[in-house]
Design a protein around this motif. Structure first.
Motif, PDB file in Angstrom:
ATOM      1  N   ALA A 131      27.181   7.758  17.919  1.00  9.15           N
ATOM      2  CA  ALA A 131      28.424   8.532  17.972  1.00  9.15           C
ATOM      3  C   ALA A 131      29.351   8.198  16.803  1.00  9.15           C
ATOM      4  O   ALA A 131      30.263   8.959  16.500  1.00  9.15           O
ATOM      5  CB  ALA A 131      29.139   8.287  19.296  1.00  9.15           C
ATOM      6  N   PHE A 132      29.113   7.070  16.144  1.00 13.00           N
ATOM      7  CA  PHE A 132      29.906   6.681  14.971  1.00 13.00           C
ATOM      8  C   PHE A 132      29.165   6.974  13.661  1.00 13.00           C
ATOM      9  O   PHE A 132      29.638   6.623  12.596  1.00 13.00           O
ATOM     10  CB  PHE A 132      30.232   5.186  15.013  1.00 13.00           C
ATOM     11  N   SER A 133      28.008   7.563  13.744  1.00  8.94           N
ATOM     12  CA  SER A 133      27.223   7.810  12.537  1.00  8.94           C
ATOM     13  C   SER A 133      27.897   8.864  11.659  1.00  8.94           C
ATOM     14  O   SER A 133      28.187   9.972  12.113  1.00  8.94           O
ATOM     15  CB  SER A 133      25.823   8.282  12.910  1.00  8.94           C
ATOM     16  N   PRO A 134      28.103   8.551  10.380  1.00  8.22           N
ATOM     17  CA  PRO A 134      28.747   9.513   9.477  1.00  8.22           C
ATOM     18  C   PRO A 134      27.775  10.556   8.911  1.00  8.22           C
ATOM     19  O   PRO A 134      28.192  11.438   8.170  1.00  8.22           O
ATOM     20  CB  PRO A 134      29.302   8.620   8.366  1.00  8.22           C
ATOM     21  N   ALA A 135      26.495  10.480   9.295  1.00 12.74           N
ATOM     22  CA  ALA A 135      25.502  11.413   8.769  1.00 12.74           C
ATOM     23  C   ALA A 135      25.847  12.846   9.159  1.00 12.74           C
ATOM     24  O   ALA A 135      26.353  13.118  10.247  1.00 12.74           O
ATOM     25  CB  ALA A 135      24.114  11.045   9.302  1.00 12.74           C
ATOM     26  N   ASN A 136      25.556  13.770   8.251  1.00 12.00           N
ATOM     27  CA  ASN A 136      25.805  15.211   8.467  1.00 12.00           C
ATOM     28  C   ASN A 136      27.235  15.487   8.904  1.00 12.00           C
ATOM     29  O   ASN A 136      27.465  16.218   9.875  1.00 12.00           O
ATOM     30  CB  ASN A 136      24.815  15.783   9.479  1.00 12.00           C
ATOM     31  N   SER A 137      28.167  14.885   8.221  1.00  9.29           N
ATOM     32  CA  SER A 137      29.587  15.091   8.489  1.00  9.29           C
ATOM     33  C   SER A 137      29.945  14.783   9.957  1.00  9.29           C
ATOM     34  O   SER A 137      30.613  15.554  10.623  1.00  9.29           O
ATOM     35  CB  SER A 137      29.998  16.511   8.120  1.00  9.29           C
ATOM     36  N   PHE A 138      29.421  13.652  10.419  1.00 11.76           N
ATOM     37  CA  PHE A 138      29.703  13.155  11.777  1.00 11.76           C
ATOM     38  C   PHE A 138      29.231  14.131  12.860  1.00 11.76           C
ATOM     39  O   PHE A 138      29.909  14.345  13.859  1.00 11.76           O
ATOM     40  CB  PHE A 138      31.194  12.861  11.959  1.00 11.76           C
ATOM     41  N   SER A 139      28.057  14.689  12.690  1.00 10.50           N
ATOM     42  CA  SER A 139      27.547  15.678  13.650  1.00 10.50           C
ATOM     43  C   SER A 139      27.307  15.064  15.036  1.00 10.50           C
ATOM     44  O   SER A 139      27.384  15.773  16.041  1.00 10.50           O
ATOM     45  CB  SER A 139      26.261  16.320  13.129  1.00 10.50           C
ATOM     46  N   ALA A 140      27.013  13.770  15.113  1.00  7.09           N
ATOM     47  CA  ALA A 140      26.764  13.119  16.408  1.00  7.09           C
ATOM     48  C   ALA A 140      28.044  12.546  17.022  1.00  7.09           C
ATOM     49  O   ALA A 140      27.991  11.934  18.089  1.00  7.09           O
ATOM     50  CB  ALA A 140      25.730  12.008  16.235  1.00  7.09           C
ATOM     51  N   PHE A 141      29.172  12.738  16.359  1.00 13.23           N
ATOM     52  CA  PHE A 141      30.439  12.183  16.828  1.00 13.23           C
ATOM     53  C   PHE A 141      30.763  12.698  18.229  1.00 13.23           C
ATOM     54  O   PHE A 141      30.699  13.897  18.497  1.00 13.23           O
ATOM     55  CB  PHE A 141      31.549  12.553  15.853  1.00 13.23           C
ATOM     56  N   ASP A 142      31.102  11.767  19.140  1.00 10.70           N
ATOM     57  CA  ASP A 142      31.395  12.133  20.529  1.00 10.70           C
ATOM     58  C   ASP A 142      32.519  11.240  21.052  1.00 10.70           C
ATOM     59  O   ASP A 142      32.299  10.064  21.340  1.00 10.70           O
ATOM     60  CB  ASP A 142      30.142  11.987  21.388  1.00 10.70           C
ATOM     61  N   ILE A 143      33.702  11.806  21.161  1.00 11.05           N
ATOM     62  CA  ILE A 143      34.877  11.034  21.588  1.00 11.05           C
ATOM     63  C   ILE A 143      34.672  10.439  22.968  1.00 11.05           C
ATOM     64  O   ILE A 143      34.976   9.264  23.202  1.00 11.05           O
ATOM     65  CB  ILE A 143      36.144  11.915  21.569  1.00 11.05           C
ATOM     66  N   GLU A 144      34.139  11.206  23.885  1.00  9.45           N
ATOM     67  CA  GLU A 144      33.994  10.726  25.268  1.00  9.45           C
ATOM     68  C   GLU A 144      33.055   9.526  25.354  1.00  9.45           C
ATOM     69  O   GLU A 144      33.322   8.576  26.098  1.00  9.45           O
ATOM     70  CB  GLU A 144      33.527  11.853  26.194  1.00  9.45           C
ATOM     71  N   LYS A 145      31.970   9.548  24.606  1.00 16.34           N
ATOM     72  CA  LYS A 145      31.042   8.415  24.606  1.00 16.34           C
ATOM     73  C   LYS A 145      31.711   7.165  24.044  1.00 16.34           C
ATOM     74  O   LYS A 145      31.530   6.058  24.546  1.00 16.34           O
ATOM     75  CB  LYS A 145      29.782   8.733  23.803  1.00 16.34           C
ATOM     76  N   LEU A 146      32.492   7.334  22.990  1.00 17.49           N
ATOM     77  CA  LEU A 146      33.160   6.194  22.366  1.00 17.49           C
ATOM     78  C   LEU A 146      34.252   5.627  23.275  1.00 17.49           C
ATOM     79  O   LEU A 146      34.405   4.407  23.388  1.00 17.49           O
ATOM     80  CB  LEU A 146      33.723   6.591  21.003  1.00 17.49           C
ATOM     81  N   VAL A 147      34.984   6.485  23.952  1.00 20.39           N
ATOM     82  CA  VAL A 147      36.020   6.025  24.886  1.00 20.39           C
ATOM     83  C   VAL A 147      35.368   5.320  26.072  1.00 20.39           C
ATOM     84  O   VAL A 147      35.846   4.285  26.538  1.00 20.39           O
ATOM     85  CB  VAL A 147      36.914   7.198  25.347  1.00 20.39           C
ATOM     86  N   LYS A 148      34.246   5.866  26.537  1.00 24.04           N
ATOM     87  CA  LYS A 148      33.511   5.232  27.639  1.00 24.04           C
ATOM     88  C   LYS A 148      33.026   3.839  27.223  1.00 24.04           C
ATOM     89  O   LYS A 148      33.120   2.884  28.001  1.00 24.04           O
ATOM     90  CB  LYS A 148      32.325   6.112  28.044  1.00 24.04           C
ATOM     91  N   LEU A 149      32.527   3.707  26.006  1.00 17.25           N
ATOM     92  CA  LEU A 149      32.085   2.400  25.497  1.00 17.25           C
ATOM     93  C   LEU A 149      33.247   1.416  25.489  1.00 17.25           C
ATOM     94  O   LEU A 149      33.106   0.278  25.939  1.00 17.25           O
ATOM     95  CB  LEU A 149      31.498   2.542  24.095  1.00 17.25           C
ATOM     96  N   ALA A 150      34.385   1.831  24.995  1.00 16.77           N
ATOM     97  CA  ALA A 150      35.563   0.948  24.967  1.00 16.77           C
ATOM     98  C   ALA A 150      35.956   0.530  26.378  1.00 16.77           C
ATOM     99  O   ALA A 150      36.382  -0.603  26.604  1.00 16.77           O
ATOM    100  CB  ALA A 150      36.730   1.649  24.267  1.00 16.77           C
ATOM    101  N   GLY A 151      35.781   1.432  27.344  1.00 11.93           N
ATOM    102  CA  GLY A 151      36.114   1.122  28.733  1.00 11.93           C
ATOM    103  C   GLY A 151      35.259   0.014  29.321  1.00 11.93           C
ATOM    104  O   GLY A 151      35.667  -0.658  30.275  1.00 11.93           O
ATOM    105  N   PHE A 152      34.072  -0.212  28.758  1.00 17.37           N
ATOM    106  CA  PHE A 152      33.202  -1.293  29.229  1.00 17.37           C
ATOM    107  C   PHE A 152      33.711  -2.669  28.791  1.00 17.37           C
ATOM    108  O   PHE A 152      33.193  -3.692  29.239  1.00 17.37           O
ATOM    109  CB  PHE A 152      31.774  -1.116  28.716  1.00 17.37           C
ATOM    110  N   TYR A 153      34.715  -2.707  27.928  1.00 18.49           N
ATOM    111  CA  TYR A 153      35.240  -3.963  27.389  1.00 18.49           C
ATOM    112  C   TYR A 153      36.746  -4.065  27.642  1.00 18.49           C
ATOM    113  O   TYR A 153      37.545  -4.011  26.711  1.00 18.49           O
ATOM    114  CB  TYR A 153      34.912  -4.061  25.891  1.00 18.49           C
ATOM    115  N   PRO A 154      37.140  -4.248  28.920  1.00 25.68           N
ATOM    116  CA  PRO A 154      38.568  -4.274  29.257  1.00 25.68           C
ATOM    117  C   PRO A 154      39.311  -5.472  28.672  1.00 25.68           C
ATOM    118  O   PRO A 154      40.526  -5.422  28.537  1.00 25.68           O
ATOM    119  CB  PRO A 154      38.573  -4.310  30.795  1.00 25.68           C
ATOM    120  N   HIS A 155      38.601  -6.521  28.310  1.00 24.84           N
ATOM    121  CA  HIS A 155      39.268  -7.675  27.684  1.00 24.84           C
ATOM    122  C   HIS A 155      39.619  -7.388  26.223  1.00 24.84           C
ATOM    123  O   HIS A 155      40.498  -8.023  25.650  1.00 24.84           O
ATOM    124  CB  HIS A 155      38.396  -8.929  27.777  1.00 24.84           C
TER     125      HIS A 155
END
Length: 156
Positions: free
Chosen positions: A3-27
């Motif tokens: 989801a953070f890959s810059p390939a193809n102008s960030f075609s795989a970019f996904d805000i929800e996946k990245l926010v969900k990942l951050a939610g796994f690390y509440p500390h």
């Protein structure tokens, strides 16, 4: 990581996946940071997609390097923190997998022949083998010979 890959102008970019990942690390990401993360991700990706310096990047590590070079860390501090986490996770995961693999190897091969204390000592030596390889064979032999001599003197 994809989801953070810059390939193809960030075609795989996904805000929800990245926010969900951050939610796994509440500390690492508190409630307020997670709420701001969506906003920062939208701004960051919009800005990066329009910046020629980010066009030929191929990996998240190149992305993080360019964010630092372009002095964008303070503007997108939460995005940068998440990006660092993504980069560290792959290394940390490999280290944990190596330890579990070592545990599995030792437990399967020696399970019926040892107690828990001996197993723990073997695992420590197996996992930290670089440290133990620094010990000289002569020193180890002398140590065990001294132990044997002490044991004999106690029995007399």
């Amino acid at each position: 990581m994809a989801a953070f890959s810059p390939a193809n102008s960030f075609s795989a970019f996904d805000i929800e996946k990245l926010v969900k990942l951050a939610g796994f690390y509440p500390h690492d990401f508190d409630f307020e940071e997670i709420n701001q993360l969506r906003f920062q991700l939208r701004l960051c990706i919009a800005g990066v997609r329009n910046d020629e310096n980010f066009k030929n990047l191929r990996s998240p590590s190149e992305l993080s390097t360019m964010i630092v070079k372009r002095d964008m860390v303070s503007r997108y501090d939460i995005v940068y923190k998440l990006l660092k986490l993504v980069l560290v996770l792959s290394v940390a995961t490999a280290g944990v997998e190596r330890i579990f693999s070592a545990t599995n190897t030792i437990k399967n091969k020696l399970r019926s022949k040892m107690g828990q204390k001996f197993l723990n000592n073997c695992l420590a030596m197996f996992i930290e083998r670089e440290f133990f390889l620094q010990a000289k064979d002569e020193d180890i032999i002398k140590y065990f010979q001294a132990m044997k001599e002490r044991k004999l003197s106690y029995n007399l």
